[in-house]
Design a protein around this motif. Structure first.
Motif, short mmCIF file in Angstrom:
data_model
loop_
_atom_site.label_atom_id
_atom_site.label_comp_id
_atom_site.label_asym_id
_atom_site.label_seq_id
_atom_site.Cartn_x
_atom_site.Cartn_y
_atom_site.Cartn_z
N LEU A 300 27.28 1.24 -51.31
CA LEU A 300 26.09 0.21 -51.41
C LEU A 300 26.59 -1.30 -51.16
O LEU A 300 26.05 -1.96 -50.13
N VAL A 301 27.41 -1.61 -52.26
CA VAL A 301 27.69 -3.09 -52.40
C VAL A 301 28.56 -3.56 -51.14
O VAL A 301 28.68 -4.57 -50.69
N ARG A 302 29.34 -2.55 -50.78
CA ARG A 302 30.16 -2.98 -49.67
C ARG A 302 29.44 -3.05 -48.27
O ARG A 302 29.71 -3.92 -47.30
N ALA A 303 28.34 -2.25 -48.18
CA ALA A 303 27.45 -2.43 -47.09
C ALA A 303 26.66 -3.74 -47.26
O ALA A 303 26.56 -4.55 -46.06
N ILE A 304 26.36 -4.13 -48.34
CA ILE A 304 25.56 -5.50 -48.35
C ILE A 304 26.39 -6.45 -48.13
O ILE A 304 26.24 -7.56 -47.60
N ALA A 305 28.04 -6.53 -48.40
CA ALA A 305 28.87 -7.28 -47.87
C ALA A 305 29.48 -7.15 -46.71
O ALA A 305 30.53 -7.96 -46.33
N GLY A 306 28.98 -6.49 -45.87
CA GLY A 306 29.29 -6.07 -44.48
C GLY A 306 30.60 -5.60 -44.25
O GLY A 306 31.09 -5.57 -43.10
N ALA A 307 31.14 -4.75 -45.22
CA ALA A 307 32.32 -4.09 -45.17
C ALA A 307 32.06 -2.64 -44.50
O ALA A 307 33.14 -2.12 -43.90
N GLN A 314 17.44 -3.51 -44.02
CA GLN A 314 17.51 -4.93 -43.73
C GLN A 314 18.00 -5.56 -45.12
O GLN A 314 17.80 -4.92 -46.27
N ILE A 315 18.78 -6.81 -45.18
CA ILE A 315 19.42 -7.46 -46.16
C ILE A 315 18.82 -8.89 -45.94
O ILE A 315 19.18 -9.50 -44.82
N LEU A 316 17.84 -9.11 -46.86
CA LEU A 316 17.33 -10.84 -46.73
C LEU A 316 17.91 -11.76 -47.77
O LEU A 316 18.32 -11.34 -48.95
N LEU A 317 18.02 -12.71 -47.58
CA LEU A 317 18.79 -13.74 -48.16
C LEU A 317 17.71 -15.00 -48.14
O LEU A 317 17.40 -15.72 -47.10
N ASN A 318 17.11 -15.27 -49.15
CA ASN A 318 15.93 -16.32 -49.50
C ASN A 318 14.91 -16.08 -48.48
O ASN A 318 14.40 -17.09 -47.84
#
Length: 497
Positions: A300-307, A314-318
């Motif tokens: 999961l965290v590798r996917a969030i980091a693009g790895a 979706q991944i949203l930032l602000n």
């Protein structure tokens, strides 16, 4: 216990080791008896691994004597130690990725029939060793692509096939979850009942209390204390390890704001490792992710980091969609990942500290496209001082302790002033003193308004540092607990649901 049974199978007297003028071991005396587990504890750099390497034949002592089963013992290499009945599982994985599991388990000692490798016998014996640890993986499968936890279990299965009379286990549970750890403990109890002596090295002090019969503490190359029982308060053990009083382990967890920095919406893995995960992380929040090995936390965290690739979500930032297609895309948007395996994924260990920090910050330290050695050194020294790395910019990362290597990985990413920091197993294989300083760094990030995600197999750790905890089970999001709701029982109930 009879007089004969109480005799040590291994005795060390005045063992010393020096590398040139640097003295690493200072006159160590140690006895190990059949059927007992001796915990060997100490901070990184205390000399535990060096002492283990002397016993296992990886390095030779500068002076001193060893006896094994009453006879003089000085193995010239690991093969000689194994032939004598002494086996070691190293903290760093030593598997050959392009060989099969069975080939790795029996490398250098393949069973033969008619002068050729007996693959049927090899795979049957490997399968038996894997089943003893609850690992249902075909022994003919190549090692490459297996999780770190499964690779660690294969290393343990390899040791179980040695039929050794003494096993040295160096951080055997560092990559394991609770279920896998208990399987290992059951095997250790069985080995004890068969008269096998075990030297057990771990930074997880709670498990030491479960498994050890005696505790030996090392500090700065000296044996500083020995406890005849493992029923010792953890605080007493820690203070013996660090040589000072420890007032606390975990820092005060800052209160997050109401502002959402990172939002994950219905995220699913293209590799099938997790599905439909949704959560938010606030500004200044430490968001923990717990679960058993194989739950999909790292993926999961590798996917969030693009790895790792995603199939949907979706991944949203602000509030802005930044769903990354690559790690660079995530980094450019202020999302960084400190990976679970610092040596394979976080560092180029034979390069210097300065180079490792510089590689993640070339855009900051270059001038007109040129990078100078002085600029790399100055930038690295600034961050070495800021994050308390015990090393110099020109020093190879391979020369550092595990805790300082982890600080270098953290330093290289935090020097980019990210908005989201993800730490996967941030204190794996790290001593208690270094762990405390890394927890301070994590709390400091949150206090500065950074959104922090911490993935950990250490339940005490994830409970100690997190504002909220998301629990995963079998690739699914099992639930999110507030700090008041989260405890050992509530987390494990969700993790096993």
């Amino acid at each position: 216990m009879t007089v004969e049974a109480s005799k040590p199978i291994l005795s060390l007297r005045d063992i010393r080791k020096s590398y040139g003028p640097v003295k690493v071991l200072h006159g160590i005396d140690l006895d190990i008896r059949a059927g007992e587990v001796v915990a060997l504890l100490g901070e990184n750099g205390a000399g535990k691994s060096t002492l283990s390497n002397v016993i296992s034949g990886t390095v030779q002592a500068s002076s001193g004597q060893m006896t094994w089963q009453g006879q003089p013992y000085a193995p010239a290499n690991p093969r000689a130690a194994i032939d004598a009945g002494v086996g070691m599982i190293h903290q760093e994985l030593l598997l050959l990725p392009h060989l099969s599991i069975a080939e790795n388990i029996f490398v250098g000692r393949y069973p033969k029939k008619g002068g050729r490798i007996d693959r049927t016998e090899m795979e049957n014996r490997a399968r038996s060793g894997l089943h003893r640890l609850g690992l249902d993986i075909p022994p003919g499968r190549v090692v490459e692509g297996l999780s770190t936890a499964n690779q660690q279990l294969i290393e343990i299965a390899k040791a179980l096939t040695l039929n050794a009379r003494l096993l040295i286990l160096d951080e055997p549970t560092a990559a394991l979850g609770g279920e896998e750890t208990q399987m290992l403990f059951r095997q250790i109890e069985r080995l004890k009942s068969e008269g096998v002596g075990i030297i057990y090295i771990s930074h997880r002090l709670e498990e030491i209390k479960q498994i050890a019969d005696r505790i030996v503490v090392m500090r700065d190359g000296n044996k500083v204390q020995e406890f005849d029982s493992a029923d010792i308060p953890i605080r007493t053990i820690v203070e013996a390890m660090v040589g000072r009083s420890l007032d606390r382990m975990f820092p005060t967890v800052p209160e997050p704001t109401d502002q959402t920095v990172l939002e994950i919406r219905n995220l699913s893995s293209a590799l099938g490792s997790f599905s439909d995960v949704s959560f938010k992380v606030q500004k200044g929040e430490i968001f923990g992710i717990a679960g058993l090995v194989g739950a999909g936390r790292t993926e999961l965290v590798r996917a969030i980091a693009g790895a790792d690739p995603i199939s949907s979500g979706q991944i949203l930032l602000n509030g802005q969609d930044i769903t990354p297609k690559s790690p660079k895309h995530a980094i450019d948007n202020g999302v960084v990942l400190v990976p679970e395996d610092r040596k394979l994924q976080g560092l180029i260990v034979n390069h210097t500290i300065g180079e490792n920090i510089g590689y993640a910050n070339l855009d900051k330290i270059s001038n007109g496209g040129w990078v100078t050695a002085n600029r790399v050194r100055d930038f690295a020294n600034e961050n070495i001082a800021k994050f308390g790395v015990k090393g110099r910019a020109r020093q190879a990362a391979s020369e550092l302790s595990g805790g300082n290597q982890q600080k270098v990985v953290i330093a290289k990413w935090l020097s980019r002033n990210p908005r989201v920091v993800i730490l996967d197993e941030p204190t794996r294989g790290i001593d208690v003193g270094a762990r405390s300083s890394i927890y301070d760094i994590i709390a400091g990030l949150a206090a500065e308004g950074v959104a922090v995600i911490v993935v950990s197999s250490d339940l005490e750790e994830v409970l100690g540092v997190s504002s909220r905890i998301m629990v995963m089970a079998h690739g699914d999001q099992a639930g999110i607990l507030t700090r008041d709701q989260a405890n050992d029982v509530s987390v494990m109930e969700l993790a096993t649901s």
